[in-house]
Design an enzyme around this catalytic site. Sequence first.
Site, PDB file in Angstrom:
ATOM      1  N   HIS A 266       0.600  -1.203  -0.047  1.00  0.00           N
ATOM      2  CA  HIS A 266      -0.146  -0.049  -0.175  1.00  0.00           C
ATOM      3  C   HIS A 266       0.961   1.255   0.034  1.00  0.00           C
ATOM      4  O   HIS A 266       0.858   2.055   1.057  1.00  0.00           O
ATOM      5  CB  HIS A 266      -0.833   0.052   1.298  1.00  0.00           C
ATOM      6  CG  HIS A 266      -1.756   0.998   1.025  1.00  0.00           C
ATOM      7  ND1 HIS A 266      -2.437   1.539  -0.048  1.00  0.00           N
ATOM      8  CD2 HIS A 266      -3.025   1.172   2.143  1.00  0.00           C
ATOM      9  CE1 HIS A 266      -3.506   2.229   0.219  1.00  0.00           C
ATOM     10  NE2 HIS A 266      -3.767   1.790   1.413  1.00  0.00           N
TER      11      HIS A 266
ATOM     12  N   GLN B 288      -0.472   4.890   0.823  1.00  0.00           N
ATOM     13  CA  GLN B 288      -0.546   5.010   2.326  1.00  0.00           C
ATOM     14  C   GLN B 288       0.742   5.542   2.913  1.00  0.00           C
ATOM     15  O   GLN B 288       0.943   6.468   3.895  1.00  0.00           O
ATOM     16  CB  GLN B 288      -0.910   3.799   3.050  1.00  0.00           C
ATOM     17  CG  GLN B 288      -1.225   3.838   4.542  1.00  0.00           C
ATOM     18  CD  GLN B 288      -2.361   4.834   4.675  1.00  0.00           C
ATOM     19  OE1 GLN B 288      -3.304   4.781   4.236  1.00  0.00           O
ATOM     20  NE2 GLN B 288      -2.151   5.726   5.667  1.00  0.00           N
TER      21      GLN B 288
ATOM     22  N   ASP C 111      -2.301  -1.959  12.387  1.00  0.00           N
ATOM     23  CA  ASP C 111      -3.320  -2.060  11.155  1.00  0.00           C
ATOM     24  C   ASP C 111      -4.476  -3.246  11.656  1.00  0.00           C
ATOM     25  O   ASP C 111      -4.266  -3.955  12.550  1.00  0.00           O
ATOM     26  CB  ASP C 111      -2.854  -2.362   9.922  1.00  0.00           C
ATOM     27  CG  ASP C 111      -3.762  -2.313   8.534  1.00  0.00           C
ATOM     28  OD1 ASP C 111      -4.940  -1.588   8.963  1.00  0.00           O
ATOM     29  OD2 ASP C 111      -3.330  -2.775   7.671  1.00  0.00           O
TER      30      ASP C 111
ATOM     31  N   CYS D 286      -3.359   3.320   9.454  1.00  0.00           N
ATOM     32  CA  CYS D 286      -3.723   3.543   7.877  1.00  0.00           C
ATOM     33  C   CYS D 286      -5.572   3.829   7.893  1.00  0.00           C
ATOM     34  O   CYS D 286      -5.912   4.423   7.187  1.00  0.00           O
ATOM     35  CB  CYS D 286      -3.422   2.684   6.980  1.00  0.00           C
ATOM     36  SG  CYS D 286      -4.189   1.083   7.034  1.00  0.00           S
TER      37      CYS D 286
ATOM     38  N   ARG E 277      -3.062  11.683   2.525  1.00  0.00           N
ATOM     39  CA  ARG E 277      -3.335  10.934   1.484  1.00  0.00           C
ATOM     40  C   ARG E 277      -3.521  11.963   0.361  1.00  0.00           C
ATOM     41  O   ARG E 277      -2.904  11.666  -0.731  1.00  0.00           O
ATOM     42  CB  ARG E 277      -4.441  10.095   1.668  1.00  0.00           C
ATOM     43  CG  ARG E 277      -4.441   8.975   2.791  1.00  0.00           C
ATOM     44  CD  ARG E 277      -3.191   7.902   2.408  1.00  0.00           C
ATOM     45  NE  ARG E 277      -3.571   7.375   1.098  1.00  0.00           N
ATOM     46  CZ  ARG E 277      -4.366   6.387   0.853  1.00  0.00           C
ATOM     47  NH1 ARG E 277      -4.736   5.702   1.967  1.00  0.00           N
ATOM     48  NH2 ARG E 277      -4.600   5.766  -0.401  1.00  0.00           N
TER      49      ARG E 277
HETATM   50  N1   CP Z   1      -6.254   3.853   4.260  1.00  0.00           N
HETATM   51  C1   CP Z   1      -6.972   3.301   3.248  1.00  0.00           C
HETATM   52  O1   CP Z   1      -6.249   3.009   2.267  1.00  0.00           O
HETATM   53  O2   CP Z   1      -8.098   3.614   3.391  1.00  0.00           O
HETATM   54  P1   CP Z   1      -9.302   3.197   2.485  1.00  0.00           P
HETATM   55  O3   CP Z   1      -9.566   1.636   2.491  1.00  0.00           O
HETATM   56  O4   CP Z   1     -10.623   3.619   2.933  1.00  0.00           O
HETATM   57  O5   CP Z   1      -9.061   3.824   1.084  1.00  0.00           O
HETATM   58  N1  NVA Z   2      -4.553  -3.972   5.459  1.00  0.00           N
HETATM   59  C1  NVA Z   2      -5.919  -3.407   5.022  1.00  0.00           C
HETATM   60  C2  NVA Z   2      -5.457  -1.908   4.857  1.00  0.00           C
HETATM   61  C3  NVA Z   2      -6.765  -1.241   4.203  1.00  0.00           C
HETATM   62  C4  NVA Z   2      -6.534   0.076   4.097  1.00  0.00           C
HETATM   63  C5  NVA Z   2      -6.446  -4.321   4.180  1.00  0.00           C
HETATM   64  O1  NVA Z   2      -5.985  -4.470   3.302  1.00  0.00           O
HETATM   65  O2  NVA Z   2      -7.661  -4.234   4.156  1.00  0.00           O
END
Ligand code: CP
Ligand code: NVA
Length: 301
Positions: free
Chosen positions: A130, A133, A218, A258, A286
Amino acid sequence: MTRHFLSLMDLAPAELAAVLARAIELKAMLRRGEVYEPLRNKILAMIFDKSSTRTRVSFEAGMTQLGGNCMFLSPRDTQLGRGEPLEDTARVLSRMVDVIVIRTHEHAKIETFARHSRVPVINALTDMYHPCQLLADIQTFIEHRGAIRDCTAAWVGDGNNVCHSWMNAARQFGFTLRLATPKGYEPDAALLTACAAHVQPVASPAEAVRAADVVVTDTWASMGQEDEKAQRLKDFAGYRVDAPLMKLAHKDALFMHCLPAYRGMEVDAAVIDGPQSVVWDEAENRLHAQKALLEFLLVTR
Ligand code: CP
Ligand code: NVA
């Protein structure tokens, strides 16, 4: 050559630093009410195979602020959902739009898409990474504490996509990341080897957090892992970031997440809603960090 942003490793450390410095500038310009529209007539297409609040809204708002346009493509309504090959979709879309943002499951999918795209592809989250992020998270650290080089971050919880991007950030920005993950939930082994100079797996959350400058966690069950939730709840016992754990960190340590967060699971309300938490700045950043990324990919270079 078309540049993509599939992981933090796609930009050189100096380029990442420049993007973040620019993100801080763009944030100040927005606050001053300055209109800055270098992406007039540019089009961003977004393909989301998973839910999103922050990522979708920040890309749409950011692209609009930069003078460009955005379109959201749900796999349910496009031919992708009916089995049109990714390669063909990439070839077609990239003849029509200027940049493509994708949130999907397997990282290999976004790599395949990027290989067949004429325009930059941005990773909006895969099962592996990600990176957007982390642009926001490192920007947030810099704004609150200055340079992150030589600092210590602690990751407590699942060795997941966000964890993997923190690992890449540790090597790209030159800080130490201590990892406390339950048995069976360690990060990707090959990535761990690649990041060995900056990432240290440790035996417990307490060991990870001791004297750390930032503590990060997370969700224990990422998107796509809903069926494992009950098992994960058991396996992650002892990995909640609570006030006693935060006490072990540096007294000025920041708390990051996040989002979306699950209070009472991976983090206590006292921490995420407490004075050390910078989660709302992370979320806001973001917008600014991705605007800087779009400018880098479409204008600067
Ligand atoms: N942190 C993040 O990516 O959030 P969303 O899943 O809401 O985009
Ligand atoms: N680790 C989480 C992050 C969401 C922004 C997922 O992949 O669902």
